[in-house]
Design a protein around this motif. Structure first.
Motif, PDB file in Angstrom:
ATOM      1  N   LEU A  57      62.336  14.501  83.802  1.00  0.00           N
ATOM      2  CA  LEU A  57      63.611  14.788  83.147  1.00  0.00           C
ATOM      3  C   LEU A  57      63.391  15.200  81.694  1.00  0.00           C
ATOM      4  O   LEU A  57      62.596  14.584  80.977  1.00  0.00           O
ATOM      5  CB  LEU A  57      64.525  13.556  83.187  1.00  0.00           C
ATOM      6  CG  LEU A  57      65.919  13.748  82.586  1.00  0.00           C
ATOM      7  CD1 LEU A  57      66.784  14.611  83.498  1.00  0.00           C
ATOM      8  CD2 LEU A  57      66.603  12.410  82.325  1.00  0.00           C
ATOM      9  N   ILE A  58      64.112  16.220  81.259  1.00  0.00           N
ATOM     10  CA  ILE A  58      64.074  16.655  79.861  1.00  0.00           C
ATOM     11  C   ILE A  58      65.259  16.010  79.146  1.00  0.00           C
ATOM     12  O   ILE A  58      66.401  16.125  79.606  1.00  0.00           O
ATOM     13  CB  ILE A  58      64.171  18.195  79.760  1.00  0.00           C
ATOM     14  CG1 ILE A  58      63.066  18.862  80.577  1.00  0.00           C
ATOM     15  CG2 ILE A  58      64.084  18.646  78.294  1.00  0.00           C
ATOM     16  CD1 ILE A  58      63.300  20.337  80.837  1.00  0.00           C
ATOM     17  N   TYR A  59      64.996  15.305  78.063  1.00  0.00           N
ATOM     18  CA  TYR A  59      66.067  14.633  77.335  1.00  0.00           C
ATOM     19  C   TYR A  59      65.727  14.566  75.852  1.00  0.00           C
ATOM     20  O   TYR A  59      64.649  15.012  75.425  1.00  0.00           O
ATOM     21  CB  TYR A  59      66.322  13.224  77.915  1.00  0.00           C
ATOM     22  CG  TYR A  59      65.168  12.247  77.809  1.00  0.00           C
ATOM     23  CD1 TYR A  59      65.150  11.253  76.831  1.00  0.00           C
ATOM     24  CD2 TYR A  59      64.105  12.289  78.706  1.00  0.00           C
ATOM     25  CE1 TYR A  59      64.112  10.342  76.740  1.00  0.00           C
ATOM     26  CE2 TYR A  59      63.066  11.384  78.625  1.00  0.00           C
ATOM     27  CZ  TYR A  59      63.067  10.410  77.652  1.00  0.00           C
ATOM     28  OH  TYR A  59      62.021   9.511  77.557  1.00  0.00           O
ATOM     29  N   VAL A  60      66.644  14.050  75.067  1.00  0.00           N
ATOM     30  CA  VAL A  60      66.468  13.989  73.616  1.00  0.00           C
ATOM     31  C   VAL A  60      66.202  12.550  73.196  1.00  0.00           C
ATOM     32  O   VAL A  60      66.981  11.653  73.498  1.00  0.00           O
ATOM     33  CB  VAL A  60      67.710  14.533  72.881  1.00  0.00           C
ATOM     34  CG1 VAL A  60      67.496  14.491  71.367  1.00  0.00           C
ATOM     35  CG2 VAL A  60      68.016  15.958  73.333  1.00  0.00           C
ATOM     36  N   SER A  61      65.093  12.336  72.505  1.00  0.00           N
ATOM     37  CA  SER A  61      64.750  11.028  71.960  1.00  0.00           C
ATOM     38  C   SER A  61      63.702  11.211  70.856  1.00  0.00           C
ATOM     39  O   SER A  61      62.603  11.722  71.138  1.00  0.00           O
ATOM     40  CB  SER A  61      64.196  10.102  73.037  1.00  0.00           C
ATOM     41  OG  SER A  61      63.867   8.842  72.496  1.00  0.00           O
ATOM     42  N   PRO A  62      64.053  10.879  69.620  1.00  0.00           N
ATOM     43  CA  PRO A  62      65.304  10.281  69.153  1.00  0.00           C
ATOM     44  C   PRO A  62      66.485  11.247  69.275  1.00  0.00           C
ATOM     45  O   PRO A  62      66.336  12.448  69.138  1.00  0.00           O
ATOM     46  CB  PRO A  62      65.020   9.960  67.681  1.00  0.00           C
ATOM     47  CG  PRO A  62      63.539   9.990  67.542  1.00  0.00           C
ATOM     48  CD  PRO A  62      63.061  10.980  68.542  1.00  0.00           C
ATOM     49  N   ARG A  63      67.661  10.679  69.530  1.00  0.00           N
ATOM     50  CA  ARG A  63      68.889  11.441  69.664  1.00  0.00           C
ATOM     51  C   ARG A  63      69.903  10.941  68.628  1.00  0.00           C
ATOM     52  O   ARG A  63      69.728   9.863  68.042  1.00  0.00           O
ATOM     53  CB  ARG A  63      69.472  11.281  71.071  1.00  0.00           C
ATOM     54  CG  ARG A  63      69.939   9.870  71.376  1.00  0.00           C
ATOM     55  CD  ARG A  63      70.269   9.661  72.832  1.00  0.00           C
ATOM     56  NE  ARG A  63      70.711   8.283  73.101  1.00  0.00           N
ATOM     57  CZ  ARG A  63      70.766   7.727  74.300  1.00  0.00           C
ATOM     58  NH1 ARG A  63      70.404   8.442  75.364  1.00  0.00           N
ATOM     59  NH2 ARG A  63      71.175   6.482  74.449  1.00  0.00           N
ATOM     60  N   VAL A  64      70.959  11.708  68.420  1.00  0.00           N
ATOM     61  CA  VAL A  64      72.003  11.319  67.475  1.00  0.00           C
ATOM     62  C   VAL A  64      72.671  10.026  67.957  1.00  0.00           C
ATOM     63  O   VAL A  64      73.011   9.893  69.135  1.00  0.00           O
ATOM     64  CB  VAL A  64      73.067  12.429  67.353  1.00  0.00           C
ATOM     65  CG1 VAL A  64      74.195  11.997  66.415  1.00  0.00           C
ATOM     66  CG2 VAL A  64      72.434  13.715  66.851  1.00  0.00           C
ATOM     67  N   LYS A  65      72.849   9.096  67.064  1.00  0.00           N
ATOM     68  CA  LYS A  65      73.582   7.877  67.402  1.00  0.00           C
ATOM     69  C   LYS A  65      75.035   8.230  67.701  1.00  0.00           C
ATOM     70  O   LYS A  65      75.671   8.972  66.948  1.00  0.00           O
ATOM     71  CB  LYS A  65      73.535   6.882  66.241  1.00  0.00           C
ATOM     72  CG  LYS A  65      72.151   6.308  65.957  1.00  0.00           C
ATOM     73  CD  LYS A  65      72.197   5.356  64.765  1.00  0.00           C
ATOM     74  CE  LYS A  65      70.825   4.792  64.454  1.00  0.00           C
ATOM     75  NZ  LYS A  65      70.839   3.909  63.251  1.00  0.00           N
TER      76      LYS A  65
END
Length: 326
Positions: A57-65
Protein backbone atom coordinates in the motif's frame (compact mmCIF):
# COMPACT_ATOMS: atom_id res chain seq x y z
CA UNK A 1 -2.25 17.19 -9.98
CA UNK A 2 -3.62 20.40 -8.60
CA UNK A 3 -3.21 23.56 -10.68
CA UNK A 4 -4.14 26.03 -7.97
CA UNK A 5 -0.61 27.12 -7.07
CA UNK A 6 -0.94 30.88 -7.22
CA UNK A 7 -0.03 32.36 -3.82
CA UNK A 8 -2.72 35.01 -4.38
CA UNK A 9 -5.45 32.35 -4.55
CA UNK A 10 -7.66 32.72 -1.47
CA UNK A 11 -8.65 29.24 -0.33
CA UNK A 12 -11.64 28.41 1.79
CA UNK A 13 -9.76 25.57 3.47
CA UNK A 14 -6.76 25.41 5.80
CA UNK A 15 -4.21 23.71 3.54
CA UNK A 16 -0.62 24.99 3.60
CA UNK A 17 2.32 24.89 1.23
CA UNK A 18 4.78 23.94 3.97
CA UNK A 19 4.27 21.71 7.01
CA UNK A 20 6.70 21.66 9.91
CA UNK A 21 7.60 18.56 11.94
CA UNK A 22 5.26 19.62 14.74
CA UNK A 23 2.29 19.57 12.33
CA UNK A 24 2.66 15.98 11.13
CA UNK A 25 2.40 12.49 12.60
CA UNK A 26 3.73 9.05 11.72
CA UNK A 27 1.38 6.12 11.24
CA UNK A 28 1.48 2.42 10.47
CA UNK A 29 0.14 1.00 7.21
CA UNK A 30 -3.66 1.61 7.07
CA UNK A 31 -4.16 -1.74 5.29
CA UNK A 32 -2.05 -4.31 7.15
CA UNK A 33 -0.90 -2.34 10.21
CA UNK A 34 2.79 -3.08 9.67
CA UNK A 35 5.58 -0.57 10.20
CA UNK A 36 7.83 -1.28 7.20
CA UNK A 37 7.66 1.93 5.15
CA UNK A 38 9.84 2.32 2.06
CA UNK A 39 10.49 5.92 1.03
CA UNK A 40 8.99 7.07 -2.28
CA UNK A 41 8.87 10.88 -2.24
CA UNK A 42 8.70 13.92 0.03
CA UNK A 43 6.31 16.86 -0.38
CA UNK A 44 5.70 20.16 1.40
CA UNK A 45 8.85 19.71 3.49
CA UNK A 46 7.59 17.16 6.04
CA UNK A 47 5.07 14.92 4.22
CA UNK A 48 6.55 11.60 3.14
CA UNK A 49 4.96 9.26 0.64
CA UNK A 50 5.92 5.66 1.45
CA UNK A 51 5.15 2.15 0.23
CA UNK A 52 4.40 -0.60 2.73
CA UNK A 53 7.12 -3.26 2.57
CA UNK A 54 4.60 -5.92 3.61
CA UNK A 55 1.39 -5.36 1.57
CA UNK A 56 2.45 -2.74 -1.00
CA UNK A 57 0.00 0.00 0.00
CA UNK A 58 1.16 3.53 -0.83
CA UNK A 59 0.37 5.99 1.96
CA UNK A 60 1.62 9.15 3.65
CA UNK A 61 3.70 8.96 6.83
CA UNK A 62 4.40 11.38 8.38
CA UNK A 63 1.04 12.86 7.38
CA UNK A 64 -0.78 16.06 8.33
CA UNK A 65 -2.38 15.85 11.76
CA UNK A 66 -6.18 15.80 11.37
CA UNK A 67 -5.85 16.18 7.60
CA UNK A 68 -9.63 16.17 7.16
CA UNK A 69 -9.85 19.58 8.84
CA UNK A 70 -8.23 21.10 5.74
CA UNK A 71 -11.84 21.60 4.66
CA UNK A 72 -13.11 23.08 7.90
CA UNK A 73 -12.54 26.54 6.53
CA UNK A 74 -14.35 29.80 5.98
CA UNK A 75 -17.88 29.35 4.62
CA UNK A 76 -17.90 32.87 3.15
CA UNK A 77 -14.82 32.11 1.04
CA UNK A 78 -16.32 28.84 -0.19
CA UNK A 79 -19.52 30.68 -1.05
CA UNK A 80 -17.73 33.45 -2.92
CA UNK A 81 -16.00 30.85 -5.05
CA UNK A 82 -19.11 28.79 -5.85
CA UNK A 83 -21.83 31.45 -5.90
CA UNK A 84 -22.33 31.37 -9.69
CA UNK A 85 -22.80 27.60 -9.59
CA UNK A 86 -25.50 27.87 -6.94
CA UNK A 87 -27.33 30.53 -8.96
CA UNK A 88 -27.10 28.43 -12.14
CA UNK A 89 -24.93 30.92 -14.02
CA UNK A 90 -21.88 28.64 -14.22
CA UNK A 91 -21.26 24.91 -14.33
CA UNK A 92 -19.03 23.05 -11.91
CA UNK A 93 -15.88 21.78 -13.61
CA UNK A 94 -16.64 18.23 -12.43
CA UNK A 95 -20.21 18.07 -13.76
CA UNK A 96 -19.19 15.83 -16.71
CA UNK A 97 -17.44 13.48 -14.25
CA UNK A 98 -20.43 13.34 -11.89
CA UNK A 99 -22.85 12.59 -14.73
CA UNK A 100 -20.59 9.85 -16.10
CA UNK A 101 -20.19 8.26 -12.65
CA UNK A 102 -23.91 8.35 -11.89
CA UNK A 103 -24.73 6.68 -15.22
CA UNK A 104 -22.37 3.85 -14.29
CA UNK A 105 -23.87 3.55 -10.79
CA UNK A 106 -27.41 3.47 -12.20
CA UNK A 107 -26.58 0.33 -14.19
CA UNK A 108 -26.04 -1.53 -10.91
CA UNK A 109 -28.75 0.14 -8.78
CA UNK A 110 -31.35 2.19 -10.61
CA UNK A 111 -32.95 3.86 -7.60
CA UNK A 112 -33.42 3.95 -3.86
CA UNK A 113 -31.59 5.74 -1.06
CA UNK A 114 -28.18 7.08 -2.09
CA UNK A 115 -25.85 8.18 0.71
CA UNK A 116 -22.81 10.25 -0.25
CA UNK A 117 -19.98 10.19 2.28
CA UNK A 118 -17.83 13.32 2.32
CA UNK A 119 -20.39 15.21 0.27
CA UNK A 120 -18.66 18.62 0.54
CA UNK A 121 -20.95 21.38 -0.80
CA UNK A 122 -23.33 18.82 -2.33
CA UNK A 123 -22.51 19.12 -6.03
CA UNK A 124 -22.43 15.35 -6.67
CA UNK A 125 -25.41 14.75 -4.37
CA UNK A 126 -27.49 17.36 -6.18
CA UNK A 127 -26.75 15.59 -9.47
CA UNK A 128 -27.69 12.23 -7.92
CA UNK A 129 -31.07 13.66 -6.88
CA UNK A 130 -31.70 14.64 -10.50
CA UNK A 131 -31.01 11.01 -11.44
CA UNK A 132 -33.98 9.95 -9.32
CA UNK A 133 -32.29 8.81 -6.11
CA UNK A 134 -33.50 9.69 -2.62
CA UNK A 135 -30.35 11.38 -1.40
CA UNK A 136 -28.61 12.09 1.89
CA UNK A 137 -25.08 13.24 2.66
CA UNK A 138 -22.59 12.92 5.51
CA UNK A 139 -19.98 15.67 5.79
CA UNK A 140 -17.72 16.38 8.82
CA UNK A 141 -16.92 19.97 7.78
CA UNK A 142 -19.36 22.35 9.50
CA UNK A 143 -18.99 25.01 6.80
CA UNK A 144 -19.35 22.69 3.81
CA UNK A 145 -22.29 20.74 5.26
CA UNK A 146 -24.14 23.97 6.03
CA UNK A 147 -23.63 25.27 2.49
CA UNK A 148 -24.90 22.01 0.97
CA UNK A 149 -28.05 22.09 3.10
CA UNK A 150 -28.78 25.78 2.56
CA UNK A 151 -27.98 26.10 -1.14
CA UNK A 152 -29.37 22.81 -2.45
CA UNK A 153 -31.91 21.96 0.24
CA UNK A 154 -30.18 18.64 0.84
CA UNK A 155 -30.40 16.45 3.93
CA UNK A 156 -26.87 16.58 5.36
CA UNK A 157 -25.56 14.95 8.53
CA UNK A 158 -22.69 17.00 9.92
CA UNK A 159 -20.60 14.22 11.43
CA UNK A 160 -18.15 11.43 10.71
CA UNK A 161 -19.91 8.51 9.05
CA UNK A 162 -18.16 5.89 11.17
CA UNK A 163 -19.84 7.26 14.30
CA UNK A 164 -22.96 5.27 13.42
CA UNK A 165 -25.08 8.20 12.27
CA UNK A 166 -27.04 6.14 9.71
CA UNK A 167 -29.58 3.41 10.52
CA UNK A 168 -28.34 -0.13 9.85
CA UNK A 169 -29.50 -1.69 6.58
CA UNK A 170 -31.17 1.49 5.34
CA UNK A 171 -29.09 2.48 2.31
CA UNK A 172 -29.21 1.18 -1.28
CA UNK A 173 -26.16 3.02 -2.62
CA UNK A 174 -23.15 4.39 -0.76
CA UNK A 175 -20.84 6.68 -2.71
CA UNK A 176 -17.39 8.00 -1.89
CA UNK A 177 -16.40 10.11 -4.88
CA UNK A 178 -12.85 11.45 -4.55
CA UNK A 179 -13.13 10.92 -0.77
CA UNK A 180 -11.66 7.55 0.24
CA UNK A 181 -8.08 8.70 -0.39
CA UNK A 182 -8.60 11.33 2.33
CA UNK A 183 -9.60 8.77 4.98
CA UNK A 184 -7.05 7.93 7.69
CA UNK A 185 -9.11 5.02 9.10
CA UNK A 186 -10.39 3.22 5.96
CA UNK A 187 -11.18 -0.11 7.67
CA UNK A 188 -13.31 1.59 10.31
CA UNK A 189 -15.20 3.51 7.63
CA UNK A 190 -15.81 0.39 5.53
CA UNK A 191 -17.15 -1.51 8.55
CA UNK A 192 -19.68 1.30 9.09
CA UNK A 193 -20.59 1.15 5.39
CA UNK A 194 -21.13 -2.60 5.72
CA UNK A 195 -23.62 -2.00 8.50
CA UNK A 196 -25.52 0.83 6.79
CA UNK A 197 -25.84 -0.87 3.41
CA UNK A 198 -28.73 -3.16 2.51
CA UNK A 199 -27.80 -6.75 1.68
CA UNK A 200 -28.36 -6.11 -2.03
CA UNK A 201 -26.92 -2.59 -1.93
CA UNK A 202 -23.84 -1.37 -3.73
CA UNK A 203 -20.96 0.91 -2.85
CA UNK A 204 -19.08 3.11 -5.31
CA UNK A 205 -15.61 4.35 -4.48
CA UNK A 206 -13.64 6.60 -6.81
CA UNK A 207 -9.98 7.27 -6.01
CA UNK A 208 -6.84 8.50 -7.74
CA UNK A 209 -4.77 5.65 -9.17
CA UNK A 210 -1.62 5.14 -7.09
CA UNK A 211 0.24 3.67 -10.07
CA UNK A 212 -0.54 6.77 -12.09
CA UNK A 213 0.98 8.94 -9.36
CA UNK A 214 4.12 6.79 -9.43
CA UNK A 215 4.20 7.20 -13.22
CA UNK A 216 3.91 10.99 -12.84
CA UNK A 217 6.84 10.93 -10.42
CA UNK A 218 8.95 8.87 -12.80
CA UNK A 219 8.17 11.14 -15.77
CA UNK A 220 8.86 14.25 -13.71
CA UNK A 221 12.27 12.92 -12.72
CA UNK A 222 13.12 11.84 -16.26
CA UNK A 223 12.15 15.25 -17.66
CA UNK A 224 13.96 17.18 -14.94
CA UNK A 225 10.69 18.78 -13.84
CA UNK A 226 10.30 17.17 -10.45
CA UNK A 227 8.38 19.61 -8.25
CA UNK A 228 8.69 20.34 -4.58
CA UNK A 229 5.07 19.31 -3.90
CA UNK A 230 1.72 18.25 -5.33
CA UNK A 231 2.62 15.18 -7.37
CA UNK A 232 0.70 13.20 -4.75
CA UNK A 233 -1.43 15.95 -3.14
CA UNK A 234 -0.20 14.48 0.13
CA UNK A 235 -1.53 17.29 2.33
CA UNK A 236 -5.01 15.86 1.72
CA UNK A 237 -4.58 12.46 0.03
CA UNK A 238 -3.26 10.26 2.82
CA UNK A 239 -3.59 6.89 1.02
CA UNK A 240 -2.91 6.08 -2.64
CA UNK A 241 -4.67 2.95 -3.85
CA UNK A 242 -3.88 0.69 -6.78
CA UNK A 243 -6.22 -1.95 -8.19
CA UNK A 244 -4.51 -4.58 -6.03
CA UNK A 245 -4.53 -2.64 -2.75
CA UNK A 246 -8.11 -1.37 -3.05
CA UNK A 247 -9.16 -4.97 -3.72
CA UNK A 248 -7.32 -6.13 -0.57
CA UNK A 249 -8.81 -3.30 1.51
CA UNK A 250 -12.36 -4.09 0.42
CA UNK A 251 -11.94 -7.85 0.75
CA UNK A 252 -10.69 -7.75 4.33
CA UNK A 253 -13.62 -5.52 5.29
CA UNK A 254 -16.41 -7.67 3.88
CA UNK A 255 -16.86 -6.36 0.34
CA UNK A 256 -16.47 -8.00 -3.04
CA UNK A 257 -15.72 -6.03 -6.20
CA UNK A 258 -18.34 -6.21 -8.93
CA UNK A 259 -16.50 -4.04 -11.43
CA UNK A 260 -13.52 -1.71 -11.74
CA UNK A 261 -14.07 1.18 -14.16
CA UNK A 262 -11.62 3.72 -15.57
CA UNK A 263 -13.63 6.95 -15.13
CA UNK A 264 -13.32 10.17 -17.11
CA UNK A 265 -10.27 12.25 -16.17
CA UNK A 266 -10.74 15.37 -14.05
CA UNK A 267 -9.71 18.65 -15.68
CA UNK A 268 -9.16 21.13 -12.82
CA UNK A 269 -9.62 24.76 -13.88
CA UNK A 270 -6.60 27.03 -14.16
CA UNK A 271 -8.32 30.26 -13.14
CA UNK A 272 -6.53 30.21 -9.80
CA UNK A 273 -3.16 30.03 -11.53
CA UNK A 274 -4.17 32.90 -13.83
CA UNK A 275 -6.09 35.37 -11.69
CA UNK A 276 -6.27 33.94 -8.18
CA UNK A 277 -9.97 33.03 -8.09
CA UNK A 278 -12.86 31.30 -9.93
CA UNK A 279 -11.33 27.88 -9.30
CA UNK A 280 -14.71 26.10 -9.29
CA UNK A 281 -15.69 26.92 -12.87
CA UNK A 282 -14.38 25.23 -16.06
CA UNK A 283 -11.75 27.33 -17.78
CA UNK A 284 -11.49 27.74 -21.58
CA UNK A 285 -9.68 24.93 -23.40
CA UNK A 286 -7.12 27.38 -24.77
CA UNK A 287 -5.81 28.15 -21.28
CA UNK A 288 -4.89 24.55 -20.48
CA UNK A 289 -5.02 22.63 -23.75
CA UNK A 290 -1.69 20.83 -23.32
CA UNK A 291 -2.56 19.30 -19.96
CA UNK A 292 -6.13 18.50 -21.01
CA UNK A 293 -4.88 16.64 -24.08
CA UNK A 294 -2.23 14.82 -22.05
CA UNK A 295 -4.75 13.72 -19.41
CA UNK A 296 -7.09 12.48 -22.13
CA UNK A 297 -4.28 10.49 -23.77
CA UNK A 298 -3.38 8.89 -20.43
CA UNK A 299 -7.07 8.15 -19.82
CA UNK A 300 -7.48 6.26 -23.10
CA UNK A 301 -4.18 4.41 -22.63
CA UNK A 302 -5.23 3.44 -19.11
CA UNK A 303 -8.67 2.35 -20.28
CA UNK A 304 -7.13 0.23 -23.03
CA UNK A 305 -4.64 -1.36 -20.64
CA UNK A 306 -7.38 -2.13 -18.13
CA UNK A 307 -9.60 -3.69 -20.83
CA UNK A 308 -6.74 -5.89 -21.97
CA UNK A 309 -6.00 -6.92 -18.38
CA UNK A 310 -2.46 -5.56 -18.58
CA UNK A 311 -1.11 -2.25 -17.30
CA UNK A 312 -3.55 0.40 -16.01
CA UNK A 313 -0.78 2.71 -14.78
CA UNK A 314 -1.80 5.40 -17.27
CA UNK A 315 -5.32 5.68 -15.82
CA UNK A 316 -5.53 8.80 -13.61
CA UNK A 317 -8.39 7.38 -11.48
CA UNK A 318 -10.11 4.15 -10.50
CA UNK A 319 -13.84 3.69 -9.92
CA UNK A 320 -14.90 0.61 -7.99
CA UNK A 321 -18.41 -0.83 -7.73
CA UNK A 322 -18.62 -3.25 -4.80
CA UNK A 323 -21.21 -5.23 -2.90
CA UNK A 324 -21.40 -6.94 0.47
CA UNK A 325 -19.99 -10.44 0.67
CA UNK A 326 -22.70 -13.08 0.79
Amino acid sequence: MTTATNDNYIRGGRQKNIYEASEVEKCNCPLCGSDRPEHVYTERKSLEIVKCGHCGLIYVSPRVKQAETNYWGDADIYMSEARLIFTGKKKHHRDPNYIYELKKIKKFKAGGVLLDIGCSMGFFLNRARAFGYEVCGVEPSPSLSRIAAEQFGLKIINSYFERGVVKAGSVDVITMIDVFEHVTNPSELLKAAQEALKDDGIMCIKVPNGKYNLLKLKLARLSGREKAHDLFDSYEHVVHYTKDTIRKMLDQNGFTIKKIIIPLPIHPPVWAAQVGHYYQYPSPFVLDWKRIMLRNIFYYLGKMGHALGTNASFAPDLMIIAGKKK
